[in-house]
Scaffold this motif. Structure first.
Motif, mmCIF file in Angstrom:
data_model
loop_
_atom_site.group_PDB
_atom_site.id
_atom_site.type_symbol
_atom_site.label_atom_id
_atom_site.label_comp_id
_atom_site.label_asym_id
_atom_site.label_seq_id
_atom_site.Cartn_x
_atom_site.Cartn_y
_atom_site.Cartn_z
ATOM 1 N N LEU A 178 -4.755 -13.424 -14.953
ATOM 2 C CA LEU A 178 -3.923 -14.454 -14.790
ATOM 3 C C LEU A 178 -2.690 -14.694 -15.865
ATOM 4 N N ALA A 179 -3.286 -14.465 -16.963
ATOM 5 C CA ALA A 179 -2.106 -14.532 -18.163
ATOM 6 C C ALA A 179 -1.513 -13.026 -17.919
ATOM 7 N N CYS A 180 -1.901 -11.938 -17.313
ATOM 8 C CA CYS A 180 -0.997 -10.893 -17.076
ATOM 9 C C CYS A 180 -0.122 -10.941 -16.127
ATOM 10 N N ALA A 181 -0.509 -11.815 -14.928
ATOM 11 C CA ALA A 181 0.352 -12.061 -14.001
ATOM 12 C C ALA A 181 1.542 -12.919 -14.465
ATOM 13 N N GLU A 182 1.360 -13.817 -15.275
ATOM 14 C CA GLU A 182 2.470 -14.747 -15.860
ATOM 15 C C GLU A 182 3.533 -13.628 -16.673
ATOM 16 N N ARG A 183 2.847 -12.719 -17.407
ATOM 17 C CA ARG A 183 3.740 -11.949 -18.309
ATOM 18 C C ARG A 183 4.443 -10.891 -17.392
ATOM 19 N N GLU B 200 7.400 -7.908 -9.952
ATOM 20 C CA GLU B 200 6.512 -8.256 -9.006
ATOM 21 C C GLU B 200 5.091 -7.979 -9.133
ATOM 22 N N CYS B 201 4.338 -8.802 -8.569
ATOM 23 C CA CYS B 201 2.754 -8.533 -8.582
ATOM 24 C C CYS B 201 2.360 -9.266 -7.363
ATOM 25 N N LEU B 202 1.111 -8.581 -7.093
ATOM 26 C CA LEU B 202 0.712 -8.955 -5.815
ATOM 27 C C LEU B 202 -0.903 -9.100 -6.023
ATOM 28 N N MET B 203 -1.337 -10.283 -5.699
ATOM 29 C CA MET B 203 -2.852 -10.405 -5.672
ATOM 30 C C MET B 203 -3.351 -10.082 -4.517
ATOM 31 N N ALA B 204 -4.605 -9.268 -4.248
ATOM 32 C CA ALA B 204 -5.252 -8.894 -3.216
ATOM 33 C C ALA B 204 -6.864 -9.114 -3.246
#
Length: 119
Positions: free
Chosen positions: A79-84, A91-95
Motif C-alpha cells: 500500500l505504501a508503494c502504491a501511494e508512492r 498508474e497502478c492496478l490492484m488485482a
C-alpha cells in the motif's frame, strides 16, 4: 546447475530516470552507477529485494506483453508503494482481491507487488 539468479537486464531509454523511479517507490532500492564501458554507456544497477536489475540504455519493447517481474512483500509495504507510485504519476492496478499490485515503468516493463502470507 544454476545456483541463483544473478541479475535481470532491462532495456530502457533512460537508465538514470528508471533507477530514480525505483528509488522513489521502494525504500530499500540501492542505485549503483558503473564506469564507462568504452562505448559511452554506463551500467546503472538497482539492487532491489535481493535482486539486481541492470538497466541498459537502448530501444525498449514497443508494447507490453505478459512478461513481468514480481516482488513479494507485506500488505502495508504494498500500500505504501502504491501511494508512492501515484505520487510519482505512475498508474497502478490492484488485482486478485487486492493481493497483487501491477505497474509499469516508462518503457513497458511490468512489475507486480505480490502480498505474501504473514507480511
Amino acid at each position: 546447475m544454476p545456483r541463483s539468479l544473478d541479475h535481470i537486464a532491462l532495456v530502457v531509454r533512460d537508465p538514470v530516470r528508471t533507477a530514480q523511479l525505483f528509488s522513489k517507490v521502494f525504500d530499500d532500492a540501492r542505485i549503483e552507477h558503473g564506469a564507462d564501458d568504452g562505448d559511452g554507456d554506463h551500467d546503472t544497477q538497482v539492487q532491489l529485494g535481493g535482486v539486481c536489475l541492470v538497466l541498459v540504455r537502448g530501444t525498449p519493447p514497443a508494447t507490453r506483453n505478459g512478461d513481468h517481474i514480481a516482488f513479494a512483500m507485506g500488505k502495508a509495504e504494498q500500500l505504501a508503494c502504491a501511494e508512492r507510485l501515484r505520487a510519482a504519476g505512475i498508474e497502478c492496478l490492484m488485482a486478485r482481491g487486492d493481493s497483487a499490485l501491477y505497474f509499469e515503468d516508462y518503457d513497458n516493463h511490468v512489475f507486480e507487488l505480490d502480498v505474501v502470507e504473514g507480511g
